[in-house]
Motif scaffolding. Structure first.
Motif, PDB file in Angstrom:
ATOM      1  N   ILE A   1       0.973  -1.204  -0.057  1.00  0.00           N
ATOM      2  CA  ILE A   1      -0.069   0.097   0.028  1.00  0.00           C
ATOM      3  C   ILE A   1       1.002   1.069   0.151  1.00  0.00           C
ATOM      4  O   ILE A   1       0.513   2.327  -0.443  1.00  0.00           O
ATOM      5  CB  ILE A   1      -1.049  -0.069   1.237  1.00  0.00           C
ATOM      6  CG1 ILE A   1      -2.128   1.043   0.961  1.00  0.00           C
ATOM      7  CG2 ILE A   1      -0.295   0.130   2.450  1.00  0.00           C
ATOM      8  CD1 ILE A   1      -3.042   0.697   0.009  1.00  0.00           C
TER       9      ILE A   1
ATOM     10  N   LEU B   1      -3.785  -2.331  -5.358  1.00  0.00           N
ATOM     11  CA  LEU B   1      -3.779  -3.089  -4.255  1.00  0.00           C
ATOM     12  C   LEU B   1      -4.831  -4.202  -4.398  1.00  0.00           C
ATOM     13  O   LEU B   1      -4.399  -5.738  -4.264  1.00  0.00           O
ATOM     14  CB  LEU B   1      -3.498  -2.739  -3.077  1.00  0.00           C
ATOM     15  CG  LEU B   1      -3.319  -3.649  -1.694  1.00  0.00           C
ATOM     16  CD1 LEU B   1      -2.039  -4.682  -2.324  1.00  0.00           C
ATOM     17  CD2 LEU B   1      -2.989  -2.921  -0.625  1.00  0.00           C
ATOM     18  N   ASP B   2      -6.035  -4.013  -4.434  1.00  0.00           N
ATOM     19  CA  ASP B   2      -7.259  -4.740  -4.547  1.00  0.00           C
ATOM     20  C   ASP B   2      -6.960  -5.625  -5.883  1.00  0.00           C
ATOM     21  O   ASP B   2      -7.575  -6.979  -5.447  1.00  0.00           O
ATOM     22  CB  ASP B   2      -8.482  -3.775  -4.646  1.00  0.00           C
ATOM     23  CG  ASP B   2      -8.866  -3.035  -3.560  1.00  0.00           C
ATOM     24  OD1 ASP B   2      -8.186  -3.401  -2.214  1.00  0.00           O
ATOM     25  OD2 ASP B   2      -9.544  -2.226  -3.429  1.00  0.00           O
TER      26      ASP B   2
ATOM     27  N   LYS C   1      -1.608   2.257  -5.272  1.00  0.00           N
ATOM     28  CA  LYS C   1      -2.949   2.933  -5.100  1.00  0.00           C
ATOM     29  C   LYS C   1      -3.625   1.734  -4.612  1.00  0.00           C
ATOM     30  O   LYS C   1      -3.682   0.507  -5.037  1.00  0.00           O
ATOM     31  CB  LYS C   1      -3.648   3.454  -6.212  1.00  0.00           C
ATOM     32  CG  LYS C   1      -2.746   4.750  -6.747  1.00  0.00           C
ATOM     33  CD  LYS C   1      -3.491   5.400  -7.937  1.00  0.00           C
ATOM     34  CE  LYS C   1      -2.580   6.761  -8.172  1.00  0.00           C
ATOM     35  NZ  LYS C   1      -3.282   7.319  -9.163  1.00  0.00           N
ATOM     36  N   GLU C   2      -4.753   2.099  -3.880  1.00  0.00           N
ATOM     37  CA  GLU C   2      -5.562   1.204  -3.138  1.00  0.00           C
ATOM     38  C   GLU C   2      -6.319   0.185  -4.306  1.00  0.00           C
ATOM     39  O   GLU C   2      -6.503  -1.060  -4.103  1.00  0.00           O
ATOM     40  CB  GLU C   2      -6.579   1.631  -2.454  1.00  0.00           C
ATOM     41  CG  GLU C   2      -7.341   0.711  -1.469  1.00  0.00           C
ATOM     42  CD  GLU C   2      -8.361   1.177  -0.317  1.00  0.00           C
ATOM     43  OE1 GLU C   2      -9.243   0.570   0.075  1.00  0.00           O
ATOM     44  OE2 GLU C   2      -7.883   2.323   0.164  1.00  0.00           O
ATOM     45  N   LYS C   3      -6.731   0.719  -5.353  1.00  0.00           N
ATOM     46  CA  LYS C   3      -7.515   0.002  -6.550  1.00  0.00           C
ATOM     47  C   LYS C   3      -6.587  -0.947  -7.089  1.00  0.00           C
ATOM     48  O   LYS C   3      -6.848  -2.259  -7.343  1.00  0.00           O
ATOM     49  CB  LYS C   3      -8.194   0.909  -7.387  1.00  0.00           C
ATOM     50  CG  LYS C   3      -7.243   1.649  -8.358  1.00  0.00           C
ATOM     51  CD  LYS C   3      -7.899   2.543  -9.270  1.00  0.00           C
ATOM     52  CE  LYS C   3      -6.953   3.215 -10.414  1.00  0.00           C
ATOM     53  NZ  LYS C   3      -7.701   3.858 -11.264  1.00  0.00           N
TER      54      LYS C   3
ATOM     55  N   GLU D   1      -4.430  -8.314  -4.704  1.00  0.00           N
ATOM     56  CA  GLU D   1      -4.774  -9.070  -3.859  1.00  0.00           C
ATOM     57  C   GLU D   1      -5.768 -10.380  -4.327  1.00  0.00           C
ATOM     58  O   GLU D   1      -5.730 -11.421  -4.059  1.00  0.00           O
ATOM     59  CB  GLU D   1      -5.244  -8.564  -2.545  1.00  0.00           C
ATOM     60  CG  GLU D   1      -4.343  -7.923  -1.797  1.00  0.00           C
ATOM     61  CD  GLU D   1      -5.011  -7.015  -0.674  1.00  0.00           C
ATOM     62  OE1 GLU D   1      -6.161  -7.014  -0.460  1.00  0.00           O
ATOM     63  OE2 GLU D   1      -4.274  -6.952   0.492  1.00  0.00           O
TER      64      GLU D   1
END
Length: 73
Positions: A48, A56-57, A52-54, A60
Motif C-alpha cells: 500500500i 492493491l485490490d 494505489k488501493e485499487k 490481492e
C-alpha cells in the motif's frame, strides 16, 4: 503487472495455525505475505506504500485466485 508469484513455504504445516508464505514481484518490487483462509497479511514493505488501493485490490484478488488454485492441486 505481477510478473512472478511463488509460494515459498508452509508455516506450521498440518497444524491449526497453518499459513502459506508467498512472494510476488510487481513492477520490479518484491512483496512477501502470508495467506490463510482467504486473508492476506503483508510483510514489510507494505504494498500500500507503493500502490494505489485499487491496484492493491486487484493484486490481492489475483493472489487469492492463484493461492486457491495451487492449494487445490
Amino acid at each position: 503487472m505481477m510478473t512472478n508469484f511463488n509460494i515459498e513455504k508452509t508455516l506450521f504445516k498440518n497444524q491449526f495455525a497453518e499459513r502459506y508464505q508467498f512472494i510476488l514481484n510487481y513492477k520490479g518490487n518484491d512483496f512477501k505475505g502470508l495467506y490463510h483462509n482467504g486473508e492476506i497479511t503483508w510483510f514489510h514493505p507494505q504494498p500500500i506504500n507503493y500502490l494505489k488501493e485499487k491496484h492493491l485490490d486487484k493484486i490481492e484478488s489475483k493472489v487469492q485466485k492463484k493461492m486457491k488454485k495451487q492449494l487445490l492441486h
